[in-house]
Design an enzyme around this catalytic site. Structure first.
Site, short mmCIF file in Angstrom:
data_model
loop_
_atom_site.label_atom_id
_atom_site.label_comp_id
_atom_site.label_asym_id
_atom_site.label_seq_id
_atom_site.Cartn_x
_atom_site.Cartn_y
_atom_site.Cartn_z
N ILE A 1 0.88 -1.16 0.00
CA ILE A 1 0.00 0.00 0.00
C ILE A 1 0.92 1.21 0.00
CG2 ILE A 1 -0.21 -0.07 2.53
CD1 ILE A 1 -2.98 1.17 2.26
N SER A 2 0.70 2.13 -0.91
CA SER A 2 1.61 3.26 -1.10
C SER A 2 1.62 4.19 0.11
CB SER A 2 1.21 4.06 -2.34
OG SER A 2 1.27 3.25 -3.50
N ALA A 3 2.72 4.92 0.26
CA ALA A 3 2.85 5.90 1.34
C ALA A 3 1.77 6.97 1.18
CB ALA A 3 4.23 6.53 1.32
#
EC number: 2.1.1.77
Length: 260
Positions: A91-93
């Site tokens: 899950i992206s920052a």
């Protein structure tokens, strides 16, 4: 994904918050045990200048990121960092997510294609931004992750706006095209032709373009008369977009062949 190496100028029209986490965002429930952590994250993003859109910040203040990560990572859900979600994906920052959504600028009533659904977090944010009247179609190539995204979107109340489909995201979803906005959460060597074709006149796509070890967040816009324009934003690092119009499954071998 690593943090972007470039920043953004803080929008002077953004109203300053009150001290600490007492800034009241609409739609928040005081009973949420992660509420304060989420508000701190949003305030940190606003102060950094990376995300200045009030609409995007409000959406990020409402969507419970901790419900889109595995239980063992919930304590880190509101840190500005990527987290594993299984099957070699992340899950992206939050900072990169917010930046992408700010560049994409989806509006209520619009139809959006979300390539790389992952755990469903960005699809939930898109649902917040296109409501009322909008629709989000999310594509995920890994069936187990697609089901995970559906479950997360169901328990957080977004399944009525978001449809998750298993497939090759580099091909898009022509059956629902054209799209006002297309967001791609995986890196491609160049803009996939089917995605450009499925973008509506006047539409916009945000996609990381580059090599597997470094990309530039790229904004692709289609003018009302059908011409395509590109502009660049910040350096990012995403997992490769695996598919017919992206990288192959053996992308490491493919990548090194290019540089031999």
């Amino acid at each position: 994904m690593k943090s972007p190496v470039a920043g953004a100028v803080l929008d002077p029209s953004t109203p300053p918050p009150t001290t600490g986490t007492s800034w009241r965002w609409p739609g928040l429930r005081d009973a949420d045990p992660y509420r304060e952590a989420r508000l701190r994250m949003v305030e940190q993003l606003r102060r950094s200048g990376l995300v200045t859109s009030r609409r995007v910040l409000e959406a990020m203040a409402r969507v419970p990121r901790h419900l889109f990560v595995p239980p063992e990572y919930r304590g880190m859900a509101y840190e500005d960092r990527p987290l594993p979600i299984g099957h070699g994906q992340t899950i992206s920052a939050p900072g990169v997510v917010g930046r992408m959504l700010q560049l994409l600028d989806p509006q209520p009533g619009e139809k959006v294609l979300d390539v790389g659904a992952g755990s469903g977090y960005q699809s939930a944010l898109l649902a917040e931004l296109v409501t009322p009247g909008g629709r989000v179609y999310a594509v995920e190539r890994i069936p187990e992750l697609a089901e995970y995204a559906r479950e997360n979107l169901e328990k957080t109340g977004y399944r009525g706006v978001v449809e998750v489909v298993v497939g090759d995201g580099s091909k898009g979803l022509p059956q629902h095209a054209p799209y006002h906005r297309i967001k791609v959460a995986a890196a491609a060597p160049k803009p996939p032709k089917p995605l450009v074709e499925q973008l509506a006149p006047g539409g916009r796509m945000v996609i990381p373009i580059g090599t597997p070890d470094l990309q530039i967040l790229t904004i692709i816009e289609k003018t009302p008369d059908g011409r395509v324009r590109e502009r660049r934003d910040i350096e990012v690092l995403f997992v490769p977009l695996i598919g017919e119009h992206g990288y192959r499954e053996d992308w490491r071998k493919q990548y090194w062949q290019w540089w031999r």
